[in-house]
Write an enzyme that holds these catalytic residues in place. Structure first.
Site, PDB file in Angstrom:
ATOM      1  CG  ASP A 325     -38.199 -12.787  -7.644  1.00  0.00           C
ATOM      2  OD1 ASP A 325     -37.989 -12.463  -8.828  1.00  0.00           O
ATOM      3  OD2 ASP A 325     -38.402 -13.962  -7.291  1.00  0.00           O
ATOM      4  NE  ARG A 399     -41.687 -11.686  -6.656  1.00  0.00           N
ATOM      5  CZ  ARG A 399     -42.131 -12.521  -5.708  1.00  0.00           C
ATOM      6  NH1 ARG A 399     -42.575 -12.058  -4.559  1.00  0.00           N
ATOM      7  NH2 ARG A 399     -42.124 -13.836  -5.911  1.00  0.00           N
TER       8      ARG A 399
HETATM    9  C1  S3P Z   1     -37.176 -18.566  -9.386  1.00  0.00           C
HETATM   10  C2  S3P Z   1     -36.069 -18.010  -9.930  1.00  0.00           C
HETATM   11  C3  S3P Z   1     -35.948 -16.584 -10.280  1.00  0.00           C
HETATM   12  C4  S3P Z   1     -37.069 -15.743  -9.682  1.00  0.00           C
HETATM   13  C5  S3P Z   1     -38.392 -16.418  -9.733  1.00  0.00           C
HETATM   14  C6  S3P Z   1     -38.352 -17.760  -9.031  1.00  0.00           C
HETATM   15  C7  S3P Z   1     -37.172 -20.007  -9.113  1.00  0.00           C
HETATM   16  O1  S3P Z   1     -35.955 -16.465 -11.682  1.00  0.00           O
HETATM   17  O2  S3P Z   1     -37.149 -14.484 -10.343  1.00  0.00           O
HETATM   18  O3  S3P Z   1     -39.390 -15.621  -9.119  1.00  0.00           O
HETATM   19  O4  S3P Z   1     -38.048 -20.492  -8.364  1.00  0.00           O
HETATM   20  O5  S3P Z   1     -36.291 -20.705  -9.632  1.00  0.00           O
HETATM   21  P1  S3P Z   1     -34.582 -16.640 -12.503  1.00  0.00           P
HETATM   22  O6  S3P Z   1     -33.890 -17.802 -11.939  1.00  0.00           O
HETATM   23  O7  S3P Z   1     -34.936 -16.858 -13.931  1.00  0.00           O
HETATM   24  O8  S3P Z   1     -33.847 -15.363 -12.271  1.00  0.00           O
END
Ligand code: S3P
Length: 442
Positions: A325, A399
């Site tokens: 992120d 973001r």
């Molecule tokens: C998150 C996992 C990430 C991230 C999201 C939060 C989580 O996504 O981008 O903001 O809390 O498991 P991905 O696991 O799909 O990459």
């Protein structure tokens, strides 16, 4: 619930100074609500992030039968229904902008013998859900969706959930977590084998609530996670540490705004979330960890960051899961570094709240920074400065909005964004907190 578009402008004034605490971690906040809803008895949560994304998860678990009360700022009390105990909701569950809330809850519902309709805003309706539905169908859930693998969709949970062995085709903590949450309802062992380790908050919190979870290394960068199904989850107090993905914005703002000296309190430093700090350190940023401690099962520290010269670096693809992120804000830092920064392996950025690979490149270009996308890599030619003066289109993406505003704080001319309203999904008091540090955002 979501408010009207709110254009904002950030301009350079002086250095940023002060000591602040960013809100609770978004990933942990979602998981705390979901596991509390699946535990038997009363769970108390402190420091919950009260952003729109998490509030939508709170509404969803309430609609599924958990008792959910807010008892103070960030303080919540839940009475859970037990594993597989969700009741069929009266109406659709609306996850707003949140892929995490939606995908985790798809997993939690998949193990219950109920049907529920999942929906979200225009951004979430574009995002891929098939990747989650595929393993959930193997567990025994059934999907009814109008357009292939997108919201809105109706999921009928499994009557007799089957434990599966799942190897996620993409590095995604959301996907892993959905399968583990569905696996809670299955008899026997659910196993997830990830080639690249992703954030492990689900595993940690399941263990905290008494589930039998075993994690072993797998290959060079991966992990094998096994969960024994049908545990009784026992309520535990949860203290949510400050979100490193939110801390990233004041952190980079202080690193690139000359003369700044800022302390960010109690930031979670889980190694699977610390990729940005590692990268900024490689770039020469002056970041000190003060008062390192353990809070609620996570390593946290106060981070002191001072402005200083940055240099371009190469960020390997293997680091992406630990800072997935943070690329938009890293792209901003890279603009103010001297030399080229190459960020490799960013395919997943295309399916976040917006296409963040294109969005981040457009943000930099609009403000006079030379940037290229080559395949899945983002390449920024840093010159130690940015002209600014651009209008950044934020595509319903919190973001991108915060990154562009941080850019404006250190650019020669102000940076405008078309809409800051989505900042409320993850960091409702962002503008106010930046004001406390001396930032000019209006
Ligand atoms: C998150 C996992 C990430 C991230 C999201 C939060 C989580 O996504 O981008 O903001 O809390 O498991 P991905 O696991 O799909 O990459």
């Amino acid at each position: 619930m979501h408010s009207d578009p709110a254009p904002l402008t950030a301009r350079h004034t002086g250095p940023l100074k002060g000591r602040v605490r960013v809100p609770g971690d978004k990933s942990i906040s979602h998981r705390a609500l979901i596991l509390a809803a699946l535990a038997v008895g009363e769970t108390r949560i402190a420091g919950l992030l009260e952003g729109e994304d998490v509030l939508n998860t709170a509404k969803a678990v309430r609609a599924l039968g958990a008792r959910v009360e807010r008892t103070g700022v960030g303080a919540w009390r839940l009475h859970g229904v037990g594993v597989a105990g969700f009741a069929e909701p009266a109406g659709p569950l609306d996850f707003g902008n949140s892929g995490t809330g939606c995908r985790l809850m798809l997993g939690a519902v998949a193990g219950c013998p109920i049907a529920a309709t999942f929906d979200g805003d225009a951004s979430l309706r574009k995002r891929p859900m098939r990747r989650v539905l595929e393993p959930l169908e193997r567990i025994g859930a059934h999907t009814l969706t109008s357009s292939d693998g997108r919201l809105p969709l109706t999921l009928a949970g499994a009557r007799e959930p089957i434990p599966i062995v799942f190897e996620p085709p993409v590095a995604s903590a959301q996907l892993k977590s959905a399968v583990l949450l569905a696996g809670l309802a299955a008899p026997g062992e659910t196993i997830v084998i990830e080639a690249e380790a992703t954030r492990d908050h689900t595993e940690r919190m399941l263990t905290h609530f008494g589930a039998d979870v075993r994690v072993t290394p797998h290959g060079a960068h991966g992990r094998r996670i096994s969960l024994v199904g049908q545990p009784e989850l026992v309520p535990q107090p949860v203290v949510v540490p400050a979100d490193p993905s939110s801390a990233a914005f004041p952190l980079v703002a202080a690193a690139i705004t000359p003369g700044s000296d800022v302390i960010l309190e109690g930031v979670m430093l889980n190694p699977l979330r610390a990729g940005l700090i590692e990268t900024l350190a490689d770039m020469g940023a002056v970041i000190e960890r003060l008062a390192s401690r353990n809070e609620g099962g996570e390593d946290v520290a106060d981070l002191r960051v001072r402005a200083g010269a940055l240099r371009g670096v190469e960020v390997p693809a293997a680091r992406a899961p630990s800072m997935i992120d943070e690329y938009p804000i890293l792209a901003v830092a890279a603009s103010f570094a001297e030399g080229t920064t190459v960020m490799r392996g960013l395919k997943e950025l295309r399916v976040k709240e917006s296409d963040r690979l294109t969005g981040a490149a457009d943000m930099l270009r609009a403000n006079g920074v030379q940037v290229d996308i080559e395949g899945d890599d983002l390449i920024v030619q840093g010159s130690g400065r940015a002209a600014g003066g651009g209008l950044v289109v934020t595509h319903m993406d919190h973001r991108l909005a915060m990154s562009a505003l941080v850019m404006g704080l250190a650019s020669e001319k102000p940076v405008k964004i078309d809409d800051g309203s989505f900042i409320a999904t993850s960091f409702p008091d962002f503008v106010e907190l930046m004001h406390r540090l001396g930032a000019d955002i209006a």
